[in-house]
Scaffold this active site. Structure first.
Site, PDB file in Angstrom:
ATOM      1  N   ARG A  51       0.738  -0.902   0.199  1.00 41.65           N
ATOM      2  CA  ARG A  51       0.136  -0.106  -0.325  1.00 41.65           C
ATOM      3  C   ARG A  51       1.209   1.647   0.076  1.00 41.65           C
ATOM      4  O   ARG A  51       0.192   2.211  -0.830  1.00 41.65           O
ATOM      5  CB  ARG A  51      -1.284  -0.060   0.905  1.00 41.65           C
ATOM      6  CG  ARG A  51      -2.167   1.035   1.084  1.00 41.65           C
ATOM      7  CD  ARG A  51      -3.351   1.277   2.285  1.00 41.65           C
ATOM      8  NE  ARG A  51      -2.513   1.288   3.403  1.00 41.65           N
ATOM      9  CZ  ARG A  51      -2.789   1.097   4.769  1.00 41.65           C
ATOM     10  NH1 ARG A  51      -4.318   0.597   4.352  1.00 41.65           N
ATOM     11  NH2 ARG A  51      -2.557   1.376   5.752  1.00 41.65           N
ATOM     12  N   ARG A  99       9.551  26.995  -2.170  1.00 44.11           N
ATOM     13  CA  ARG A  99       8.212  26.847  -2.112  1.00 44.11           C
ATOM     14  C   ARG A  99       7.431  27.149  -3.707  1.00 44.11           C
ATOM     15  O   ARG A  99       6.950  28.425  -3.711  1.00 44.11           O
ATOM     16  CB  ARG A  99       6.996  27.745  -1.052  1.00 44.11           C
ATOM     17  CG  ARG A  99       5.652  27.501  -0.601  1.00 44.11           C
ATOM     18  CD  ARG A  99       4.914  27.944   0.389  1.00 44.11           C
ATOM     19  NE  ARG A  99       4.223  28.072  -0.201  1.00 44.11           N
ATOM     20  CZ  ARG A  99       2.810  28.602  -0.991  1.00 44.11           C
ATOM     21  NH1 ARG A  99       3.506  29.159  -2.047  1.00 44.11           N
ATOM     22  NH2 ARG A  99       1.852  28.362  -0.943  1.00 44.11           N
ATOM     23  N   HIS A 101       4.074  25.255  -6.045  1.00 46.87           N
ATOM     24  CA  HIS A 101       3.487  23.969  -6.197  1.00 46.87           C
ATOM     25  C   HIS A 101       3.795  22.937  -6.523  1.00 46.87           C
ATOM     26  O   HIS A 101       3.698  21.716  -6.056  1.00 46.87           O
ATOM     27  CB  HIS A 101       1.516  24.837  -6.489  1.00 46.87           C
ATOM     28  CG  HIS A 101       0.747  25.208  -5.496  1.00 46.87           C
ATOM     29  ND1 HIS A 101       1.393  26.890  -4.966  1.00 46.87           N
ATOM     30  CD2 HIS A 101      -0.218  24.963  -4.926  1.00 46.87           C
ATOM     31  CE1 HIS A 101       0.907  26.968  -4.447  1.00 46.87           C
ATOM     32  NE2 HIS A 101      -0.164  26.315  -3.933  1.00 46.87           N
ATOM     33  N   LYS A 143      -3.089   7.207   0.573  1.00 41.41           N
ATOM     34  CA  LYS A 143      -3.010   6.921   1.498  1.00 41.41           C
ATOM     35  C   LYS A 143      -1.807   8.308   2.445  1.00 41.41           C
ATOM     36  O   LYS A 143      -0.685   8.477   2.649  1.00 41.41           O
ATOM     37  CB  LYS A 143      -1.574   6.108   3.345  1.00 41.41           C
ATOM     38  CG  LYS A 143      -2.438   6.101   4.682  1.00 41.41           C
ATOM     39  CD  LYS A 143      -2.433   4.863   5.133  1.00 41.41           C
ATOM     40  CE  LYS A 143      -2.212   4.675   6.742  1.00 41.41           C
ATOM     41  NZ  LYS A 143      -3.947   5.202   7.670  1.00 41.41           N
ATOM     42  N   GLU A 175     -16.439   5.314   4.928  1.00 42.26           N
ATOM     43  CA  GLU A 175     -15.579   4.377   6.462  1.00 42.26           C
ATOM     44  C   GLU A 175     -15.219   5.839   7.071  1.00 42.26           C
ATOM     45  O   GLU A 175     -16.316   6.582   7.377  1.00 42.26           O
ATOM     46  CB  GLU A 175     -14.107   4.977   5.222  1.00 42.26           C
ATOM     47  CG  GLU A 175     -13.407   5.695   4.747  1.00 42.26           C
ATOM     48  CD  GLU A 175     -11.874   5.778   4.698  1.00 42.26           C
ATOM     49  OE1 GLU A 175     -11.433   4.405   4.210  1.00 42.26           O
ATOM     50  OE2 GLU A 175     -11.843   6.977   3.677  1.00 42.26           O
ATOM     51  N   LEU A 199     -10.073   4.678   2.050  1.00 44.21           N
ATOM     52  CA  LEU A 199      -8.912   3.921   1.952  1.00 44.21           C
ATOM     53  C   LEU A 199      -8.757   1.899   1.955  1.00 44.21           C
ATOM     54  O   LEU A 199      -9.747   2.090   2.634  1.00 44.21           O
ATOM     55  CB  LEU A 199      -8.594   4.014   3.449  1.00 44.21           C
ATOM     56  CG  LEU A 199      -6.905   3.644   3.681  1.00 44.21           C
ATOM     57  CD1 LEU A 199      -6.133   4.642   2.439  1.00 44.21           C
ATOM     58  CD2 LEU A 199      -6.189   3.526   5.221  1.00 44.21           C
TER      59      LEU A 199
HETATM   60  N1  PLP Z   1      -9.466   4.397   6.394  1.00 45.55           N
HETATM   61  C1  PLP Z   1      -8.908   5.366   6.945  1.00 45.55           C
HETATM   62  C2  PLP Z   1      -9.094   7.049   6.671  1.00 45.55           C
HETATM   63  C3  PLP Z   1      -7.889   5.051   7.799  1.00 45.55           C
HETATM   64  O1  PLP Z   1      -7.145   6.456   8.821  1.00 45.55           O
HETATM   65  C4  PLP Z   1      -7.798   4.568   8.144  1.00 45.55           C
HETATM   66  C5  PLP Z   1      -6.685   3.672   9.070  1.00 45.55           C
HETATM   67  O2  PLP Z   1      -5.988   4.780   9.865  1.00 45.55           O
HETATM   68  C6  PLP Z   1      -8.009   2.906   8.050  1.00 45.55           C
HETATM   69  C7  PLP Z   1      -9.153   3.215   7.147  1.00 45.55           C
HETATM   70  C8  PLP Z   1      -8.097   1.517   8.598  1.00 45.55           C
HETATM   71  O3  PLP Z   1      -6.754   1.362   7.344  1.00 45.55           O
HETATM   72  P1  PLP Z   1      -5.966   0.274   8.067  1.00 45.55           P
HETATM   73  O4  PLP Z   1      -6.608  -1.066   8.659  1.00 45.55           O
HETATM   74  O5  PLP Z   1      -5.051  -0.415   7.286  1.00 45.55           O
HETATM   75  O6  PLP Z   1      -5.311   0.369   9.466  1.00 45.55           O
END
Ligand code: PLP
Length: 280
Positions: A51, A99, A101, A143, A175, A199
């Protein structure tokens, strides 16, 4: 004093310094991973590193290290720092530059790894959640260290006296502010499918895999607000909290308001898997 890794060196965390021109500091231009370690060994390491590389690629960066060197850095921190169980935090930014963008090409990335003790948690303890509109951007599959949306949503939850905010976009659950969401509805277990709006949680994906050939197989399908509000069970999953049943949603009990039967079965299976992966 906790040890960390910064750009090729190990040093006490309190002495680690970066430039104020780091693009992570200026723009939030970077990605991160949180990897749990039980008994000082990273859990689901391959999935986390995959990931991490996916997140880097999504922002146009190359992988920073191969699996072997990552594992050596993690082992040194886990064996030095406090706690049998710890969380590793890995942050990679695009590096230091004047700095502007548009990212200049070929910057040296800033690479930080630190670890902290993972508190023992009662995974059979129900938590409360509140719903909120998901106002984040449309690449929540990356992430990214730019977490202002998630921070504000978690702040909303805490101010409402709840543990987590469950997010709704166009009438569907995406989520939690820092977790994935599972619901049991009409006896069937659901979690929203992978998309750019959430995520791909390592804990979520592990549960889907562990349950695939069981009576509790997870259906990766849209979860509507109506399904959430009439669910028999709701749970959260994340690397830090592992699994947590939601007993109260927006001040109202979920199902019977306690910890559901499906959750108990799945928790037992998850814990069995954790034990067996430590023995390997
Ligand atoms: N969704 C978000 C926005 C997160 O920040 C996290 C973990 O911090 C998760 C889902 C869960 O992901 P994982 O099981 O890989 O920690």
């Amino acid at each position: 004093m906790s040890l960390c890794y910064l750009n090729g060196s190990f040093l006490p965390l309190a002495e680690a310094q970066i430039s104020v021109l780091d693009r992570g500091f200026i723009f939030g231009d970077g990605v991160y991973e949180v990897i749990p370690a039980f008994g000082r060994r990273p859990f689901r390491l391959d999935a986390h590193l995959r990931r991490l590389d996916r997140s880097l690629s999504a922002i146009g960066m190359r992988p920073v290290l191969a699996a072997g060197p990552w594992a050596e850095i993690f082992a040194r921190l886990l064996n030095t720092n406090e706690g049998e169980d710890q969380t590793l935090y890995v942050q990679i930014t695009r590096g230091v530059a004047p700095r502007v963008h548009a990212p200049p090409p070929n910057l040296a990335p800033t690479v930080l790894v630190m670890s902290s003790p993972l508190p023992r948690q009662d995974l059979a303890q129900a938590v409360s959640a509140v719903t909120h509109e998901d106002f984040r951007w449309q690449r929540c599959d990356i992430k990214s260290i730019s977490l202002l949306g998630n921070v504000l949503l978690r702040q909303f939850a805490v101010e409402a006296g709840a543990h987590e905010a469950i997010l709704l976009r166009d009438g569907q659950v995406t989520e939690g502010a820092s977790s994935n969401v599972f619901v049991v509805h009409d006896g069937q277990l659901y979690t929203p499918p992978h998309s750019q709006l959430l995520l791909p949680g390592v804990t979520r994906d592990l549960l889907v895999e562990l349950l695939a050939d069981t009576d509790d197989a997870v259906r990766e399908a849209p979860v509507t607000e109506q399904m959430l509000r009439s669910a028999e069970e709701i749970w959260l999953s994340s690397s830090g909290r592992e699994l947590a049943p939601v007993g109260i949603l927006d001040g109202r009990p979920v199902g019977a308001g306690g910890v559901g039967d499906v959750y108990r079965r799945v928790l037992a299976r998850y814990q069995q898997f954790k034990v067996s992966s430590r023995e390997r």
